[in-house]
Design an enzyme around this catalytic site. Structure first.
Site, PDB file in Angstrom:
ATOM      1  N   LYS A  22       0.842  -1.219   0.000  1.00 15.58           N
ATOM      2  CA  LYS A  22       0.000   0.000   0.000  1.00 15.58           C
ATOM      3  C   LYS A  22       0.864   1.251   0.000  1.00 15.58           C
ATOM      4  CE  LYS A  22      -1.799   1.560   4.123  1.00 15.58           C
ATOM      5  NZ  LYS A  22      -1.703   2.980   4.496  1.00 15.58           N
ATOM      6  N   ASN A  23       1.769   1.336   0.974  1.00 13.65           N
ATOM      7  CA  ASN A  23       2.496   2.596   1.158  1.00 13.65           C
ATOM      8  C   ASN A  23       3.572   2.835   0.098  1.00 13.65           C
ATOM      9  OD1 ASN A  23       0.864   3.202   3.270  1.00 13.65           O
ATOM     10  ND2 ASN A  23       2.308   2.568   4.865  1.00 13.65           N
ATOM     11  N   CYS A 116      -5.286   7.596   9.376  1.00 10.29           N
ATOM     12  CA  CYS A 116      -5.548   6.987  10.680  1.00 10.29           C
ATOM     13  C   CYS A 116      -5.249   7.963  11.810  1.00 10.29           C
ATOM     14  CB  CYS A 116      -4.700   5.730  10.844  1.00 10.29           C
ATOM     15  SG  CYS A 116      -5.358   4.337   9.937  1.00 10.29           S
ATOM     16  N   ARG A 121       0.100  14.393  13.392  1.00  8.06           N
ATOM     17  CA  ARG A 121       0.461  14.315  11.979  1.00  8.06           C
ATOM     18  C   ARG A 121       0.421  15.671  11.250  1.00  8.06           C
ATOM     19  NH1 ARG A 121      -1.913   8.779   9.508  1.00  8.06           N
ATOM     20  NH2 ARG A 121       0.113   8.727   8.523  1.00  8.06           N
ATOM     21  N   ASP A 305       4.242   0.563  12.316  1.00  8.22           N
ATOM     22  CA  ASP A 305       3.020  -0.049  11.770  1.00  8.22           C
ATOM     23  C   ASP A 305       2.814  -1.477  12.276  1.00  8.22           C
ATOM     24  OD1 ASP A 305       2.677   2.290  10.437  1.00  8.22           O
ATOM     25  OD2 ASP A 305       3.228   1.526   8.467  1.00  8.22           O
ATOM     26  N   ARG A 397      -8.505  -0.618   4.626  1.00  5.89           N
ATOM     27  CA  ARG A 397      -7.637   0.425   4.071  1.00  5.89           C
ATOM     28  C   ARG A 397      -6.259  -0.124   3.721  1.00  5.89           C
ATOM     29  NH1 ARG A 397      -6.864   5.419   7.316  1.00  5.89           N
ATOM     30  NH2 ARG A 397      -5.584   5.709   5.467  1.00  5.89           N
TER      31      ARG A 397
HETATM   32  C1  EPZ Z   1       3.970   6.959   6.531  1.00  6.12           C
HETATM   33  O1  EPZ Z   1       3.207   7.984   7.134  1.00  6.12           O
HETATM   34  C2  EPZ Z   1       3.035   5.780   6.387  1.00  6.12           C
HETATM   35  N1  EPZ Z   1       1.901   6.177   5.577  1.00  6.12           N
HETATM   36  C3  EPZ Z   1       2.587   5.299   7.744  1.00  6.12           C
HETATM   37  O2  EPZ Z   1       1.809   4.140   7.570  1.00  6.12           O
HETATM   38  C4  EPZ Z   1       3.813   4.949   8.578  1.00  6.12           C
HETATM   39  O3  EPZ Z   1       3.394   4.600   9.880  1.00  6.12           O
HETATM   40  C5  EPZ Z   1       4.755   6.152   8.657  1.00  6.12           C
HETATM   41  O4  EPZ Z   1       5.096   6.593   7.317  1.00  6.12           O
HETATM   42  C6  EPZ Z   1       6.040   5.854   9.396  1.00  6.12           C
HETATM   43  O5  EPZ Z   1       6.696   4.774   8.805  1.00  6.12           O
HETATM   44  C7  EPZ Z   1       1.994   6.177   4.254  1.00  6.12           C
HETATM   45  O6  EPZ Z   1       3.019   5.864   3.675  1.00  6.12           O
HETATM   46  C8  EPZ Z   1       0.769   6.527   3.494  1.00  6.12           C
HETATM   47  P1  EPZ Z   1       5.950  10.375   8.712  1.00  6.12           P
HETATM   48  P2  EPZ Z   1       3.739   9.488   7.163  1.00  6.12           P
HETATM   49  O7  EPZ Z   1       5.781  11.650   7.974  1.00  6.12           O
HETATM   50  O8  EPZ Z   1       4.445   9.791   5.903  1.00  6.12           O
HETATM   51  C9  EPZ Z   1       5.830  13.534  12.296  1.00  6.12           C
HETATM   52  C10 EPZ Z   1      -0.016   2.688   7.945  1.00  6.12           C
HETATM   53  O9  EPZ Z   1      -0.489   2.105   8.963  1.00  6.12           O
HETATM   54  N2  EPZ Z   1       5.745  14.570  11.243  1.00  6.12           N
HETATM   55  O10 EPZ Z   1       7.242   9.650   8.586  1.00  6.12           O
HETATM   56  O11 EPZ Z   1       2.593  10.330   7.563  1.00  6.12           O
HETATM   57  C11 EPZ Z   1       4.523  12.723  12.383  1.00  6.12           C
HETATM   58  O12 EPZ Z   1       3.536  13.409  13.145  1.00  6.12           O
HETATM   59  C12 EPZ Z   1       0.463   4.112   8.032  1.00  6.12           C
HETATM   60  O13 EPZ Z   1       0.046   2.170   6.831  1.00  6.12           O
HETATM   61  C13 EPZ Z   1       5.810  15.887  11.610  1.00  6.12           C
HETATM   62  O14 EPZ Z   1       5.945  16.230  12.788  1.00  6.12           O
HETATM   63  O15 EPZ Z   1       4.777   9.370   8.358  1.00  6.12           O
HETATM   64  C14 EPZ Z   1       5.008  11.444  13.007  1.00  6.12           C
HETATM   65  O16 EPZ Z   1       5.092  11.603  14.394  1.00  6.12           O
HETATM   66  C15 EPZ Z   1       0.067   4.862   9.212  1.00  6.12           C
HETATM   67  N3  EPZ Z   1       5.711  16.847  10.631  1.00  6.12           N
HETATM   68  C16 EPZ Z   1       6.410  11.273  12.429  1.00  6.12           C
HETATM   69  O17 EPZ Z   1       6.798  12.565  11.957  1.00  6.12           O
HETATM   70  C17 EPZ Z   1       5.547  16.514   9.314  1.00  6.12           C
HETATM   71  O18 EPZ Z   1       5.476  17.430   8.465  1.00  6.12           O
HETATM   72  C18 EPZ Z   1       6.492  10.269  11.281  1.00  6.12           C
HETATM   73  O19 EPZ Z   1       5.635  10.659  10.240  1.00  6.12           O
HETATM   74  C19 EPZ Z   1       5.503  15.155   8.956  1.00  6.12           C
HETATM   75  C20 EPZ Z   1       5.589  14.192   9.941  1.00  6.12           C
END
Ligand code: EPZ
Length: 417
Positions: A22-23, A116, A121, A305, A397
């Protein structure tokens, strides 16, 4: 309302294929917008988020069709730069259209992305990276407009290796004027797969060490055919189900090379794991060993995850385990539902202490998000008597057909409509 009914306990035994990731697929579909031609993307999972992504692509002018499990995307003409609220708010990954649309159209309007509920986020890192490449933003209460007079290469130092922000920066940089250097970017396979896709389409991206990406802007990308890697989180979920049920399972088409930290944890749990080619076999006939301390981490660490599915398995371990969540601040919500099945889990801030119990007992439980839902399925498979899981739309999802797959492994479960 759909729900999953599971009669337990089950000892999983059998073989199953792992679906496409998916991701990895989602940002690749957004990347297709950058290609003023045809993209053929094989091995796309047929899940809700992919359907939402297709709806967004169609709204902005792409022609999209399925051919088996392949998606054919014709992005020769892009019209609207406003993304439809309904689908943008339904998932987090819609945010990566920012980089792609800025590069292709010079502007985009989108509602704040959904996804989710596992933490705040924010999208500050996305905006910072795109701002350095020449985007300017106007924000309203629930929507954001980004535009540029032309993207220009820059040096971007990520304050945190955000997966989505790294993908956005890469998407904006591939056709920007000049050279971009991203330092401290995410190294998750879902980012490196995006790079592989873009390079197949003519981009010039060199992957360095420690999340460094060197991107030489090219004028235009060309038609491409690409196969999405298998889903490491789906594979990890089924392997943890195998451990929790003390089963013996074989996964085909598994992304073995992306599962290093997961295999390490499976071994700590007491399972025998052997990998050969793209197959992975797990034999967990003995008891489940507790894990004194584990924390989730960015790749190549143990993925956030899989934290909820791991909690389900540790609920049945022979001792006390401790799991610290380091990525998302609100990812322990499933503990309350697991407790309803007899699990002994105490949460204190970012840490869960799990005292293994001899058995879980089926109950009516509700999935509140994707991976928490998968954890409830694992618990239901192992629990005595009947478990009814509502909130299946969250599980849909990310898992193409979790009932079908776990039935292949001998799980006594069905989707009730
Ligand atoms: C991706 O989310 C995945 N989603 C998530 O999978 C996965 O858990 C995550 O990466 C971490 O591996 C998709 O690929 C669609 P991040 P993403 O930006 O890109 C903070 C699943 O279950 N952050 O690396 O949203 C954020 O709040 C899902 O399939 C900021 O503070 O993850 C978090 O605490 C859920 N500011 C951390 O970084 C920002 O601008 C990691 O988020 C961006 C992120």
């Amino acid at each position: 309302m759909n729900c999953i009914k599971i009669s337990g306990p089950n000892i999983l035994h059998g073989e199953v294929d792992v679906q496409g990731s998916k991701n990895a697929a989602l940002p690749i579909l957004a990347a297709a917008v950058l290609i003023p031609d045809i993209s053929v993307v094989h091995n796309c999972p047929k899940i809700a988020d992919i359907y939402h992504m297709i709806s967004i692509l169609e709204q902005i002018g792409c022609k999209v069709r399925w051919e088996g499990t392949s998606l054919v995307i014709d992005a020769k003409e892009i019209g609207d730069s406003r993304l439809p609220k309904e689908y943008v708010k339904a998932m987090r990954c819609s945010v990566v259209f920012m980089g792609a649309m800025l590069a292709r159209r010079g502007e985009i309007t989108l509602y704040y992305p959904g996804g989710c509920i596992i933490g705040k986020r924010p999208i500050d890192l996305h905006k910072k990276a795109l701002g350095l490449l020449g985007a300017v933003f106007e924000e309203a209460a629930d929507c954001i407009h980004a535009k540029t007079d032309g993207l220009t290469g820059s040096t971007i130092r990520m304050d945190f290796p955000s997966v989505g922000a790294t993908q956005n920066a890469i998407l904006a940089a591939v056709t920007a004027q000049g050279r971009t250097l991203i330092e401290g970017g995410a190294r998750e396979p879902e980012v490196t797969e995006l790079v592989r896709f873009l390079n197949c389409a003519g981009a010039k991206i060199v992957l360095g060490k420690k999340g460094q990406y060197e991107i030489e802007g090219v004028r235009q990308l060309h038609a491409v055919e690409f196969t999405v890697v298998s889903d490491r989180i789906v594979a990890g979920t089924y392997l943890l189900a195998g451990v929790a049920s003390r089963g013996h399972i074989l996964l085909h088409r598994a992304p073995v090379w992306h599962l290093g930290s997961v295999v390490e944890v499976l071994k700590k749990l007491g399972a025998k794991v052997t990998a050969s080619g793209d197959c992975i076999e797990l034999d967990a006939g003995g008891g489940i060993c507790p894990i004194p301390y584990l924390e989730t981490a960015v790749y190549p660490g143990f993925p956030t995850d899989l934290q909820s599915p791991l909690l389900a398995a540790l609920s049945l371990a022979e001792g006390v385990s401790c799991v610290r969540e380091r990525i998302f601040e609100n990812r322990f919500a499933v503990a309350e539902q697991l407790r309803r099945m007899g699990a002994d889990i105490q949460i204190s801030k970012d840490t869960a202490v799990v005292c293994g119990v001899k058995y879980l007992v089926g109950n009516e439980v509700a999935a509140g998000e994707l991976r928490g839902g998968a954890a409830l399925v694992i618990a239901g498979l192992c629990a005595r008597c009947e478990t009814m899981i509502t909130g299946c739309r969250y599980i849909d999802r990310g898992y193409e057909d979790i009932c079908r797959d776990l039935q292949c492994l001998g799980g006594n479960m069905e989707l009730m409509t």
